[in-house]
Design a protein around this motif. Structure first.
Motif, PDB file in Angstrom:
ATOM      1  N   ALA A  56      -5.002  21.174 -14.871  1.00  8.76           N
ATOM      2  CA  ALA A  56      -6.299  21.824 -14.660  1.00  8.76           C
ATOM      3  C   ALA A  56      -6.659  21.911 -13.185  1.00  8.76           C
ATOM      4  O   ALA A  56      -7.664  22.525 -12.826  1.00  8.76           O
ATOM      5  CB  ALA A  56      -7.389  21.070 -15.427  1.00  8.76           C
ATOM      6  N   VAL A  57      -5.855  21.306 -12.313  1.00 10.05           N
ATOM      7  CA  VAL A  57      -6.099  21.363 -10.883  1.00 10.05           C
ATOM      8  C   VAL A  57      -5.765  22.761 -10.373  1.00 10.05           C
ATOM      9  O   VAL A  57      -4.790  23.377 -10.810  1.00 10.05           O
ATOM     10  CB  VAL A  57      -5.239  20.309 -10.151  1.00 10.05           C
ATOM     11  N   LYS A  58      -6.572  23.272  -9.445  1.00 12.91           N
ATOM     12  CA  LYS A  58      -6.352  24.600  -8.877  1.00 12.91           C
ATOM     13  C   LYS A  58      -4.950  24.709  -8.289  1.00 12.91           C
ATOM     14  O   LYS A  58      -4.497  23.833  -7.555  1.00 12.91           O
ATOM     15  CB  LYS A  58      -7.393  24.863  -7.785  1.00 12.91           C
ATOM     16  N   LYS A  59      -4.256  25.804  -8.620  1.00  9.78           N
ATOM     17  CA  LYS A  59      -2.888  26.009  -8.153  1.00  9.78           C
ATOM     18  C   LYS A  59      -2.871  26.610  -6.748  1.00  9.78           C
ATOM     19  O   LYS A  59      -3.645  27.516  -6.439  1.00  9.78           O
ATOM     20  CB  LYS A  59      -2.133  26.932  -9.109  1.00  9.78           C
ATOM     21  N   HIS A  60      -1.988  26.073  -5.909  1.00  8.30           N
ATOM     22  CA  HIS A  60      -1.829  26.570  -4.544  1.00  8.30           C
ATOM     23  C   HIS A  60      -0.350  26.732  -4.206  1.00  8.30           C
ATOM     24  O   HIS A  60       0.513  26.109  -4.820  1.00  8.30           O
ATOM     25  CB  HIS A  60      -2.439  25.595  -3.524  1.00  8.30           C
ATOM     26  N   ILE A  61      -0.089  27.554  -3.215  1.00  9.49           N
ATOM     27  CA  ILE A  61       1.175  27.497  -2.495  1.00  9.49           C
ATOM     28  C   ILE A  61       0.851  27.040  -1.080  1.00  9.49           C
ATOM     29  O   ILE A  61      -0.317  26.993  -0.682  1.00  9.49           O
ATOM     30  CB  ILE A  61       1.914  28.856  -2.466  1.00  9.49           C
ATOM     31  N   PHE A  64      -7.564  27.396 -16.617  1.00 14.56           N
ATOM     32  CA  PHE A  64      -7.396  26.334 -17.610  1.00 14.56           C
ATOM     33  C   PHE A  64      -8.506  25.308 -17.423  1.00 14.56           C
ATOM     34  O   PHE A  64      -8.705  24.779 -16.329  1.00 14.56           O
ATOM     35  CB  PHE A  64      -6.029  25.670 -17.466  1.00 14.56           C
ATOM     36  N   PHE A  65      -9.239  25.046 -18.499  1.00 12.41           N
ATOM     37  CA  PHE A  65     -10.309  24.055 -18.480  1.00 12.41           C
ATOM     38  C   PHE A  65     -10.061  23.055 -19.604  1.00 12.41           C
ATOM     39  O   PHE A  65      -9.724  23.427 -20.723  1.00 12.41           O
ATOM     40  CB  PHE A  65     -11.677  24.725 -18.659  1.00 12.41           C
ATOM     41  N   ILE A  66     -10.252  21.782 -19.278  1.00 17.02           N
ATOM     42  CA  ILE A  66     -10.053  20.721 -20.260  1.00 17.02           C
ATOM     43  C   ILE A  66     -11.224  19.748 -20.169  1.00 17.02           C
ATOM     44  O   ILE A  66     -11.746  19.479 -19.080  1.00 17.02           O
ATOM     45  CB  ILE A  66      -8.705  19.988 -20.019  1.00 17.02           C
ATOM     46  N   GLN A  67     -11.655  19.251 -21.309  1.00 17.58           N
ATOM     47  CA  GLN A  67     -12.783  18.317 -21.350  1.00 17.58           C
ATOM     48  C   GLN A  67     -12.551  17.296 -22.459  1.00 17.58           C
ATOM     49  O   GLN A  67     -11.993  17.630 -23.508  1.00 17.58           O
ATOM     50  CB  GLN A  67     -14.093  19.083 -21.583  1.00 17.58           C
ATOM     51  N   ASP A  68     -12.975  16.067 -22.215  1.00 13.83           N
ATOM     52  CA  ASP A  68     -12.890  14.996 -23.201  1.00 13.83           C
ATOM     53  C   ASP A  68     -14.288  14.664 -23.716  1.00 13.83           C
ATOM     54  O   ASP A  68     -15.237  14.556 -22.926  1.00 13.83           O
ATOM     55  CB  ASP A  68     -12.275  13.737 -22.592  1.00 13.83           C
ATOM     56  N   LEU A  97      -7.299  29.458 -20.735  1.00 13.80           N
ATOM     57  CA  LEU A  97      -6.823  28.397 -21.624  1.00 13.80           C
ATOM     58  C   LEU A  97      -7.922  27.345 -21.724  1.00 13.80           C
ATOM     59  O   LEU A  97      -8.481  26.913 -20.707  1.00 13.80           O
ATOM     60  CB  LEU A  97      -5.547  27.760 -21.064  1.00 13.80           C
ATOM     61  N   ILE A  98      -8.245  26.932 -22.942  1.00 13.60           N
ATOM     62  CA  ILE A  98      -9.317  25.966 -23.189  1.00 13.60           C
ATOM     63  C   ILE A  98      -8.773  24.834 -24.039  1.00 13.60           C
ATOM     64  O   ILE A  98      -8.120  25.065 -25.056  1.00 13.60           O
ATOM     65  CB  ILE A  98     -10.520  26.623 -23.893  1.00 13.60           C
ATOM     66  N   ARG A  99      -9.037  23.610 -23.627  1.00 12.85           N
ATOM     67  CA  ARG A  99      -8.638  22.445 -24.436  1.00 12.85           C
ATOM     68  C   ARG A  99      -9.818  21.460 -24.478  1.00 12.85           C
ATOM     69  O   ARG A  99     -10.320  21.023 -23.438  1.00 12.85           O
ATOM     70  CB  ARG A  99      -7.399  21.780 -23.848  1.00 12.85           C
ATOM     71  N   LEU A 100     -10.262  21.130 -25.688  1.00 10.56           N
ATOM     72  CA  LEU A 100     -11.292  20.115 -25.909  1.00 10.56           C
ATOM     73  C   LEU A 100     -10.650  18.959 -26.662  1.00 10.56           C
ATOM     74  O   LEU A 100     -10.201  19.127 -27.800  1.00 10.56           O
ATOM     75  CB  LEU A 100     -12.463  20.692 -26.714  1.00 10.56           C
ATOM     76  N   ARG A 101     -10.592  17.796 -26.022  1.00  9.72           N
ATOM     77  CA  ARG A 101     -10.016  16.606 -26.658  1.00  9.72           C
ATOM     78  C   ARG A 101     -11.154  15.779 -27.249  1.00  9.72           C
ATOM     79  O   ARG A 101     -12.055  15.322 -26.528  1.00  9.72           O
ATOM     80  CB  ARG A 101      -9.207  15.804 -25.639  1.00  9.72           C
ATOM     81  N   VAL A 102     -11.104  15.585 -28.550  1.00 12.24           N
ATOM     82  CA  VAL A 102     -12.195  14.955 -29.293  1.00 12.24           C
ATOM     83  C   VAL A 102     -11.748  13.592 -29.818  1.00 12.24           C
ATOM     84  O   VAL A 102     -10.845  13.511 -30.651  1.00 12.24           O
ATOM     85  CB  VAL A 102     -12.663  15.849 -30.467  1.00 12.24           C
TER      86      VAL A 102
END
Length: 225
Positions: free
Chosen positions: A88-93, A116-120, A171-176
């Motif tokens: 989820a960290v911003k991609k760089h070159i 991409f975002f992710i949350q717990d 992309l979305i991910r929610l960890r429950v």
């Protein structure tokens, strides 16, 4: 090979200390076990910069190893490869400039990577909203999860404004974490609400549960006949 001292780094004989020494390695950097990664101290201390491949998380800003006195940059993968927090960290070159023994690494954010975002969330931490004993608790949990997904979609929209090259669906991910007596619900019906808005509609939710501590037998007395 490193453990058995079978890796030797050669240096130019002429003007030995006048070169900028750049080393590229493609191995595990994170420790996953006793021998399946390369500790940074295995690398020679005459190096100036180590470019570390294989790891997917983008840690491109050079970090100084105070023991070996070289810098390490970890560019990471250029696209999302898994629905994990590190991705989820911003991609760089990086644009590396070297002049003599001095270097400068310019971080350049990639503009065409899918967001991409992710949350717990831990359900037991919200007793003011619901508890396992409540009637229709599953509907309340579903509404809570839907709200969290909507928040991530709103943040994606804010960050995407003004950049037409960014893919439209994030992309979305929610960890429950449903520990504490909660039950899981039908994810297919939940995900149908977002089928046209996310890039991964089939696996938005990921349910996790910590093992309940088993009753300890210590301190219990046993009578014998």
């Amino acid at each position: 090979m490193f453990i058995n001292n079978q890796v030797t780094m050669l240096r130019p004989r002429e003007d030995e200390d006048g070169w900028f020494n750049l080393f590229v390695i493609h191995q595990n950097r994170s420790k996953h076990g006793a021998t399946n990664y390369i500790p940074e101290q295995f690398l020679d201390d005459f190096l100036d910069l180590v470019v570390w491949g294989h790891e997917h998380e983008c840690k491109i800003a050079p970090v100084r190893n105070e023991q070996q006195l070289f810098y390490v940059t970890q560019p990471g993968s250029s696209v999302i490869t898994s629905l994990s927090p590190g991705e989820a960290v911003k991609k760089h070159i990086g644009l590396l400039r070297v002049k003599g023994k001095k270097m400068n690494l310019q971080k350049i954010p990639l503009q065409t990577v899918r967001q991409f975002f992710i949350q717990d969330v831990t359900l037991s931490e919200h007793p003011d909203l619901f508890s396992p004993e409540q009637p229709n608790v599953m509907l309340k949990v579903m509404a809570f999860c839907q709200e969290k997904v909507e928040e991530m979609l709103e943040e994606a929209e804010r960050q995407r404004l003004g950049n037409p090259l960014t893919p439209e669906k994030p992309l979305i991910r929610l960890r429950v974490d449903y520990s504490g007596g909660f039950e899981v619900f039908n994810t297919m019906r939940f995900c149908q609400k977002f089928v046209d808005r996310v890039a991964n509609p089939k696996d938005i939710l990921h349910f996790i549960r910590h093992r309940e501590a088993k009753d300890s037998l210590k301190g219990k007395s046993h009578t014998s006949s």
